[in-house]
Motif scaffolding. Structure first.
Motif: not given
Lengths: 165, 165
Positions: B115-142
Motif C-alpha cells: 500500500r502506497w501510504p505505508e511505503v511513502l510513510a516509511r520512505l519519508r521517515q527513513r529515506r529508504r523503502a522497498r516497494l513490491s510491484v507486479r507487472a503483466l504483459t497482455l496480448d491483444r485479446r487481454g
C-alpha cells in the motif's frame, strides 16, 4: 529428421552473432558473443547503448543480455550437437546487486547439477527438455553486479519428413 | 530538502515519457507510457522494434518493458507526491507463458498487500523503502503472456542542504 550437419563451436559462435544482430532490440543494445566453449558463453555490449537515467546500465539491458547469454549457450551447444531445436526462455530470477558503470559483460553456464549429456539424451528421446542456466554480469574488476537463474525449454519441432504421431 | 513541487499525474506521465526516451536502449525499444493513474501504469512498445529470431517478442524486451512499468509506476507516484527519490530495481521473477505476436503492452500495479501510504510513510521517515510491484504483459485479446514480480528500492539521496548525519 531433426539432425543438422554438426558445426564446430567457432562456427556456432559466428552463427550466434548473426542471430543476435538479426534481432532489432538486440542489435540496438550492441550485443555480441565474445567467447564460448560449449560449456560457457560470454556476451558483451557497450555501456553507451545501454544507459539508464542515472548514467549506469539499464536493468532491462542487464536482464536482456543475461537472458541472451543463457539462450545463446543453449543455442550454440545444440548447433554443435547437430540438433535443430528451438530454445525458449520459460522463467527467470534476477538479482541486481550494484549499479554498473562499465561495458556489459555477461557469462552463462549450466546451473549447478545440470549436465549436458542428460539434457541432450532427454531432448533426443522426448523432443523436449528443460535446461537450467546461471548467468552473471561482471564489472571490469570481475565483481558480480547482477545474477540470473533461468530455465529454458528446448523443443525439436516436428518436420515434414516426420511420421505422424 | 527532498521535497519537490508536487506535479499532477498527467504531468508525471509526460515527464516519464521524456525519461524513457532519454535512455538509449528504451528509446530503441520504442517504449511509451500510454496510461496511468498513480495506482497503475501502462507502457506500450511496437512489436517490430522488439522481435526475436522467431518473429515474436524478444524475452529481454518483455523483461525490460515490465521492469520499466514497475519503475515508472514508482517514479510517477513519487513525483506526484513531490518526493525526489531514486528508484532502483533490486530483484525480479519473470514467467514467460506464451509467445507474443502483438505489440507489447505491459501494466504494473502494486503487489498484493502493498500500500502506497505505508511505503511513502516509511520512505519519508527513513529515506529508504522497498516497494513490491507486479507487472503483466497482455496480448491483444487481454490474455497474460508474461508476468513479473519485482522489488524496487526507493532512496532519497542526501542533498547539500541536509544537516550532516
Amino acid at each position: 529428421m531433426s539432425q543438422l550437419q554438426p558445426v564446430s563451436r567457432d562456427e556456432a559462435l559466428l552463427a550466434l552473432d548473426a542471430l543476435l544482430n538479426a534481432m532489432p532490440p538486440v542489435a540496438a543494445m550492441g550485443v555480441r558473443a565474445s567467447a564460448g566453449d560449449g560449456d560457457f558463453l560470454r556476451l558483451q555490449a557497450p555501456l553507451a547503448k545501454n544507459l539508464n537515467d542515472k548514467g549506469c546500465a539499464f536493468g532491462g539491458s542487464l536482464a536482456g543480455v543475461m537472458t541472451l547469454a543463457g539462450w545463446g549457450l543453449a543455442t550454440c551447444r545444440l548447433q554443435a550437437e547437430g540438433l535443430a531445436a528451438e530454445v525458449y526462455v520459460a522463467d527467470s530470477q534476477l538479482r541486481y546487486l550494484a549499479p554498473l558503470y562499465d561495458d556489459l559483460l555477461a557469462e552463462a553456464r549450466l546451473a549447478d547439477g545440470e549436465r549436458w549429456p542428460e539434457v541432450l539424451a532427454r531432448l533426443r528421446q522426448r523432443r523436449r527438455a528443460r535446461l537450467s542456466v546461471r548467468a552473471l554480469t561482471l564489472d571490469r574488476r570481475g565483481a558480480v553486479v547482477a545474477e540470473l537463474d533461468a530455465r529454458f525449454a528446448l523443443i525439436i519441432p516436428p518436420s515434414p519428413g516426420d511420421a505422424p504421431p
